[in-house]
Design an enzyme around this catalytic site. Structure first.
Site, PDB file in Angstrom:
ATOM      1  N   ASP A   1      51.249  48.143  37.171  1.00 44.53           N
ATOM      2  CA  ASP A   1      51.167  47.026  38.316  1.00 44.53           C
ATOM      3  C   ASP A   1      50.628  46.335  35.972  1.00 44.53           C
ATOM      4  O   ASP A   1      49.698  47.626  35.265  1.00 44.53           O
ATOM      5  CB  ASP A   1      49.074  46.826  38.645  1.00 44.53           C
TER       6      ASP A   1
ATOM      7  N   GLU B   1      55.433  44.145  39.972  1.00 48.91           N
ATOM      8  CA  GLU B   1      55.334  43.116  40.948  1.00 48.91           C
ATOM      9  C   GLU B   1      56.783  42.073  39.979  1.00 48.91           C
ATOM     10  O   GLU B   1      57.018  41.920  39.030  1.00 48.91           O
ATOM     11  CB  GLU B   1      54.402  42.536  40.011  1.00 48.91           C
TER      12      GLU B   1
ATOM     13  N   CYS C   1      43.072  46.637  49.804  1.00 53.49           N
ATOM     14  CA  CYS C   1      42.329  48.350  49.942  1.00 53.49           C
ATOM     15  C   CYS C   1      43.736  48.711  50.294  1.00 53.49           C
ATOM     16  O   CYS C   1      43.930  48.832  51.312  1.00 53.49           O
ATOM     17  CB  CYS C   1      41.083  48.132  50.393  1.00 53.49           C
TER      18      CYS C   1
ATOM     19  N   CYS D   1      41.673  50.845  53.780  1.00 58.22           N
ATOM     20  CA  CYS D   1      41.862  50.134  55.536  1.00 58.22           C
ATOM     21  C   CYS D   1      42.684  49.037  55.321  1.00 58.22           C
ATOM     22  O   CYS D   1      42.219  48.480  56.328  1.00 58.22           O
ATOM     23  CB  CYS D   1      40.436  50.248  55.248  1.00 58.22           C
TER      24      CYS D   1
ATOM     25  N   CYS E   1      36.167  47.651  47.676  1.00 60.08           N
ATOM     26  CA  CYS E   1      37.097  47.427  48.943  1.00 60.08           C
ATOM     27  C   CYS E   1      35.101  46.612  49.862  1.00 60.08           C
ATOM     28  O   CYS E   1      34.245  47.608  49.744  1.00 60.08           O
ATOM     29  CB  CYS E   1      37.369  48.069  49.773  1.00 60.08           C
TER      30      CYS E   1
ATOM     31  N   CYS F   1      35.703  49.581  53.295  1.00 56.03           N
ATOM     32  CA  CYS F   1      34.997  51.029  53.829  1.00 56.03           C
ATOM     33  C   CYS F   1      34.658  51.235  52.237  1.00 56.03           C
ATOM     34  O   CYS F   1      34.237  52.050  52.377  1.00 56.03           O
ATOM     35  CB  CYS F   1      36.747  51.085  53.847  1.00 56.03           C
TER      36      CYS F   1
ATOM     37  N   ASP G   1      43.611  47.953  38.157  1.00 53.99           N
ATOM     38  CA  ASP G   1      44.771  48.073  37.798  1.00 53.99           C
ATOM     39  C   ASP G   1      45.161  49.062  39.047  1.00 53.99           C
ATOM     40  O   ASP G   1      46.667  49.001  39.415  1.00 53.99           O
ATOM     41  CB  ASP G   1      44.547  47.944  36.243  1.00 53.99           C
TER      42      ASP G   1
END
Length: 399
Positions: free
Chosen positions: A182, A266, A333, A336, A352, A355, A362
């Site tokens: 990332d 990315e 997330c 989940c 999150c 959850c 990052d």
């Protein structure tokens, strides 16, 4: 497998050689601009663009004219390579890979290229260039492979030589596993295993000194001796900023490519991310100053150059680079799969709302990039299996 690689060194020419190199670079720039003007005139008259061979014939005529007899002092191959650059620029424009060719300006990117006729004596740290003779260079590492071409360039008051070679190497075996990365500003690169690389912030570290040097330059009388000295100081600072950034990127990409077989990153559109928010007089932008600071920080990281170096270094090591869409990688997330902007209420933390996962934002982004890379890799493998099965089926039917 064949490997193309360039080796760059600083030249140590004497005074006469420096004068000749400046003349050669100026002649190549003159030929490029003259050929571009000729092409634009033909375009304005509705005529077809001249091919590279036709332009080379025009070059022979220019070298015979009284006002341009000085072109004969420059190696013919260097002038022809300049015309080849123009032809390639036109090809890139028509293929929509680049903008329309522009005229070259004196003092910017002065260079010339030799496709052949050069010799190198690595034992004595010197090389031979046509019409320049033997030049000494700072021999920092061995040149490997067969020399294909040599480019001489001028940057920040120094002359450099780039030697492109080709050699046969054994098929590499990749080392390590798969990792997701990332990209960020506070952390330059965060890996999915939790480790990260701190940014170099080359421009930010030298910004104060550069500002003072540019202020001193603005107070000088243009083209005076003191103005030239001040300009040289600004150029040296810019060269230092660039060198620090390049060294940082090479060290980071080398370490990652040597320790991982597959890297997922990315697919960032840096040009779009760093666009100005100033807007227009009719529709002025908002938060222009903040966006300008963000753009400066993004460009200081040089994400595209990081990806470019990582791509070819992984190929050298037998690895593979996978670019995945960056959409929602920082909002999803990994436990989940809940997607919400509320998951990342701060820049640094990910919490999150479904959850309750609490993790560095990052690291979460790198994990999601890794998951997307796994999915894309599985799709590619399935496609190859299906294509192989289809080919086998067609072979059975033919039999």
């Amino acid at each position: 497998m064949q490997r193309l690689q360039a080796f760059k060194y600083e030249l140590m020419p004497n005074g006469e050689q420096q004068r000749n190199m400046r003349r050669f670079a100026g002649a190549c720039r003159f030929v490029f601009n003259k050929a571009l003007a000729l092409q634009k005139d033909r375009q304005a008259q509705g005529e077809k663009k001249l091919s590279y061979a036709a332009i080379c014939k025009a070059l022979v005529e220019w070298k015979q004219q009284a006002q341009t007899l000085w072109l004969n002092e420059t190696p013919s191959q260097a002038l022809q390579q300049s015309l080849k650059d123009l032809d390639r620029a036109y090809s890139n424009f028509f293929a929509k890979r680049a903008a329309f060719p522009r005229f070259k300006k004196k003092g910017q990117r002065n260079s010339f290229r030799y496709p052949q006729g050069c010799k190198i004596d690595q034992a004595n740290s010197r090389l031979f260039l046509p019409k320049l003779g033997w030049l000494r260079y700072r021999n920092s590492r061995e040149v490997l492979g067969e020399i294909k071409q040599i480019t001489v360039s001028h940057h920040a008051g120094k002359w450099f030589v780039s030697i492109q070679t080709e050699r046969e190497v054994a098929q590499p075996v990749p080392q390590g596993g798969i990792v997701g990365i990332d990209m960020g500003i506070a952390r330059f690169a965060t890996l999915s295993d939790g480790s990260f690389i701190a940014p170099a912030n080359s421009f930010k570290r030298h910004q104060a000194g550069l500002r003072k040097a540019q202020q001193a330059l603005s107070r000088k009388t243009k083209f005076s001796n003191n103005w030239k000295k001040a300009k040289a100081r600004v150029q040296r600072l810019h060269a230092r900023i660039s060198n620090v950034r390049k060294d940082f990127l090479h060290q980071a990409t080398t370490a990652i490519s040597q320790n991982h077989a597959i890297v997922c990153i990315e697919d960032l559109k840096v040009r779009n991310m760093s666009k100005s928010a100033a807007g227009s007089a009719e529709q002025p932008g908002r938060n222009v100053r903040a966006k300008a600071g963000l753009n400066k920080a993004i460009l200081d990281q040089s994400w595209f150059e990081f990806r470019r170096q990582l791509s070819y270094k992984l190929a050298w090591q037998g690895g593979h680079l996978i670019a995945v869409p960056p959409r929602n990688t920082s909002r999803t997330c990994p436990c989940c799969d809940h997607v919400s902007a509320d998951n990342r209420r701060t820049q640094a933390r990910f919490e999150c709302v479904a959850c309750g996962l609490d993790e560095n934002a990052d690291v979460v982004g790198a994990i999601n990039v890794l998951r997307a890379g796994h999915a894309r890799l599985a799709c590619e493998v399935n496609a190859e299996v299906m294509a192989s099965a289809a080919g086998t089926h067609r072979g059975d039917l033919a039999a």
